[in-house]
Design a protein around this motif. Structure first.
Motif, PDB file in Angstrom:
ATOM      1  N   TYR B 122      35.663  18.563   8.373  1.00 19.54           N
ATOM      2  CA  TYR B 122      35.559  19.892   7.761  1.00 19.54           C
ATOM      3  C   TYR B 122      36.586  20.832   8.369  1.00 19.54           C
ATOM      4  O   TYR B 122      37.291  21.568   7.659  1.00 19.54           O
ATOM      5  CB  TYR B 122      34.137  20.461   7.937  1.00 19.54           C
ATOM      6  N   GLU B 124      39.384  20.127  10.029  1.00 17.56           N
ATOM      7  CA  GLU B 124      40.745  19.715   9.680  1.00 17.56           C
ATOM      8  C   GLU B 124      41.151  20.228   8.307  1.00 17.56           C
ATOM      9  O   GLU B 124      42.272  20.629   8.082  1.00 17.56           O
ATOM     10  CB  GLU B 124      40.837  18.179   9.664  1.00 17.56           C
ATOM     11  N   LYS B 125      40.191  20.207   7.382  1.00 21.44           N
ATOM     12  CA  LYS B 125      40.495  20.571   5.995  1.00 21.44           C
ATOM     13  C   LYS B 125      40.640  22.072   5.795  1.00 21.44           C
ATOM     14  O   LYS B 125      41.293  22.515   4.873  1.00 21.44           O
ATOM     15  CB  LYS B 125      39.363  20.057   5.086  1.00 21.44           C
ATOM     16  N   ASN B 126      39.976  22.869   6.638  1.00 21.59           N
ATOM     17  CA  ASN B 126      39.884  24.301   6.361  1.00 21.59           C
ATOM     18  C   ASN B 126      40.719  25.211   7.248  1.00 21.59           C
ATOM     19  O   ASN B 126      40.862  26.392   6.962  1.00 21.59           O
ATOM     20  CB  ASN B 126      38.426  24.742   6.430  1.00 21.59           C
TER      21      ASN B 126
END
Lengths: 290, 270
Positions: B122, B124-126
């Motif tokens: 989560y 890493e993605k945001n």
């Protein structure tokens, strides 16, 4: 460390600390080094204070270090200090000379109209003072002057404009059409916005800009009013342009730059975008290999 | 507490993100070398209190906080020594000003706490900034504190930005109890503009959403709300302060004739 170095450090600090707490931070810095008090108080702009003039139907006027004497502030409407100073103190209070006061009245009148046209409300005040020979090497107390033009508007959100002005005649550039005058304006606009609807957000601070321009003024005439009108027109045009440019800068910095910076810290789309870009690049590479 | 310490605390607590080093130097210039220890100690407290990313000599990152301070009776001075629970419990010595760390002991016998893979994904993605995530023991009842910090510093272009969030979680129940999100952005070319945002969350509904799901929900809600309120500041507050053009829609006619505006207004209101 010399006082100059401490002063520079204090200014650097104020640029890095919460801009909504300028007054508290000033007090704290003066507490650390009391000798900085005078220089800091006269050079750091903070939100303008509003007072009422009891001699002009309680009309509101704006206060800052430029119209202060001891703990009183001169009103541009009645030209008096409030709270009234005792006789001894008031003998030494600064006032513009009678000629400059005429220009001051004219400026207050015109900038009040300007304020109504642009701000639709709010308060304006203009203060002028004579530049004495000893203050300025090229200064001439007959022709040169300085001043500050102030605007304040607040309902939800607060806007404070502070334009510090210096007008000096260039004696070398004079001829049959009059003389060239140099107008120097240092502008600070303090803008505070806040909203606590669902989450707390605060968008606050100040931007500063310096502007300098030369204009010819026909000062060969004996008609003081026409010289004053020429100055007022030049100053008014400059302030109107500066405020329009500053309004654009404020809009860009407050609503684009800070949002862009936030998006550099958290942004699902940005990371996806980069991811997509990478996939796209790989796709192109793959196609090229065909 | 001495007045000097109170003043230094007030100043440091107002610091913009990523600017501790110049602020430390400025304070030292103003207060003189006698104030150095107080200033340093105040900065140490500030770093731990909010949670701060430290860059390690092996290119890794560590969040320092009140919950991973190394304590050892034999060691005389441990105030700059921290435990990297999420990385084999290695022991790290940090510089509180430059925020750089050196690994002292990479195989310490402290317990190691792994971070949930879903939570890592989560984050890493945001978070496109220099981000770091940490999970440390919060109390003796098996609670943990999770930190998510994302910095983006750009001194040469006069701006710095930071996202900080932290959550108290119950690992046994896989639930979040409470949390707080802080956003702090500073832009200081030709001025000093600061954008700060904050919200505290508590799991009132006793939602049984998993840790990562609830963190994602709160952080997504926060971000959406931030954009919405931000837009309102522009449309409802800023635009109501000063117009782009005068009421008359043309520039002011300066000079003697300016009085005509007033005459016009008086005539109109008559």
């Amino acid at each position: 460390m010399s006082l100059d170095e401490k002063y520079d450090a204090a200014l650097d600090l104020l640029r890095r600390l919460d801009p909504t707490k300028v007054k508290t931070n000033l007090t704290n810095l003066i507490n650390l080094e009391p000798e900085l008090a005078e220089d800091l108080l006269s050079s750091v702009d903070s939100q303008l204070i509003v007072k009422r003039d009891p001699d002009s139907s309680s009309k509101e006027y704006l206060c800052c270090d430029y119209n202060r004497d001891i703990d009183s502030y001169r009103s541009p409407w009645s030209n008096k200090y409030f709270p009234e100073l005792n006789e001894d103190d008031s003998q030494e209070s600064p006032f513009p000379n009678s000629q400059l006061r005429k220009l001051e009245v004219m400026c207050n009148d015109s900038f009040e109209i300007y304020k109504d046209l642009y701000y639709e409300g709010g308060i304006s005040s203009v203060y002028l003072w004579n530049l004495e020979d000893e203050d300025s090497e090229r200064g001439d107390s007959e022709t040169d002057f300085a001043g500050v033009i102030l605007f304040k508007k607040g309902n939800i959100g607060d806007w404070d404009s502070i334009h510090v002005l210096e007008v000096t005649r260039s004696p070398d550039n004079s001829g049959i059409e009059g003389s060239e005058y140099n107008y120097k304006v240092t502008t600070t606009i303090i803008l505070h916005l806040e909203d606590k609807t669902n989450i707390d957000i605060k968008l606050a601070g100040n931007l500063t800009k310096q502007t300098e321009k030369n204009f010819m003024v026909n000062d060969l005439t004996d008609n003081l009013e026409s010289i004053h009108i020429a100055h007022l027109t030049n100053i008014g045009t400059m302030i109107e342009d500066i405020e329009s440019q500053m309004r654009n800068s404020l809009e860009t910095v407050y609503f684009e730059k800070t949002r862009d910076i936030f998006q550099q810290t958290r942004n699902p789309n940005l990371t996806n975008l980069e991811y997509n870009k990478e996939q796209h690049e790989q796709l192109i590479k793959g196609l090229q290999n065909f | 507490m001495s007045e000097f310490k109170t003043v230094i605390q007030n100043i440091i607590n107002d610091a913009s993100p990523g600017e501790l080093e110049p602020i430390f130097n400025d304070l030292l210039t103003i207060s003189g070398v006698n104030g150095k220890d107080t200033i340093l100690n105040t900065i140490r407290e500030y770093n731990k209190e909010r949670g701060t990313i430290v860059h390690l000599n092996d290119n890794g990152k560590l969040i320092i906080s009140n919950y991973n301070q190394f304590q050892n009776e034999e060691e005389e001075d441990t105030k700059d020594i921290f435990i990297d629970y999420n990385n084999n419990g290695q022991i790290v010595k940090i510089d509180p000003i430059t925020l750089k760390g050196t690994i002292l002991d990479s195989s310490a016998e402290t317990k190691s706490i792994p971070i949930d893979t879903a939570l890592k994904q989560y984050v890493e993605k945001n978070f496109p900034g220099t981000y770091s995530i940490a999970m440390y023991p919060y109390n003796n009842e098996g609670k943990y504190i999770i930190y998510i910090i994302s910095d983006k510093y750009n001194e040469s272009n006069f701006w710095n930005g930071q996202w900080r969030s932290h959550y108290i979680v119950d690992m046994d129940k896989n639930t979040v109890e409470e949390g707080e999100i802080n956003v702090d952005v500073h832009y200081y070319e030709d001025g000093n503009v600061r954008f700060q945002s904050n919200k505290k969350y508590t799991n009132d509904l006793d939602s049984d959403q998993s840790i990562v799901d609830l963190i994602e929900k709160w952080e997504t809600d926060f971000t959406n709300e931030l954009y919405k309120q931000f837009e309102n500041l522009n449309q409802k507050q800023f635009k109501g302060l000063r117009r782009k053009l005068p009421v008359t829609r043309s520039k002011v006619n300066w000079g003697k004739a300016i009085g005509n505006y007033r005459l016009g207004k008086d005539a109109a209101s008559r």
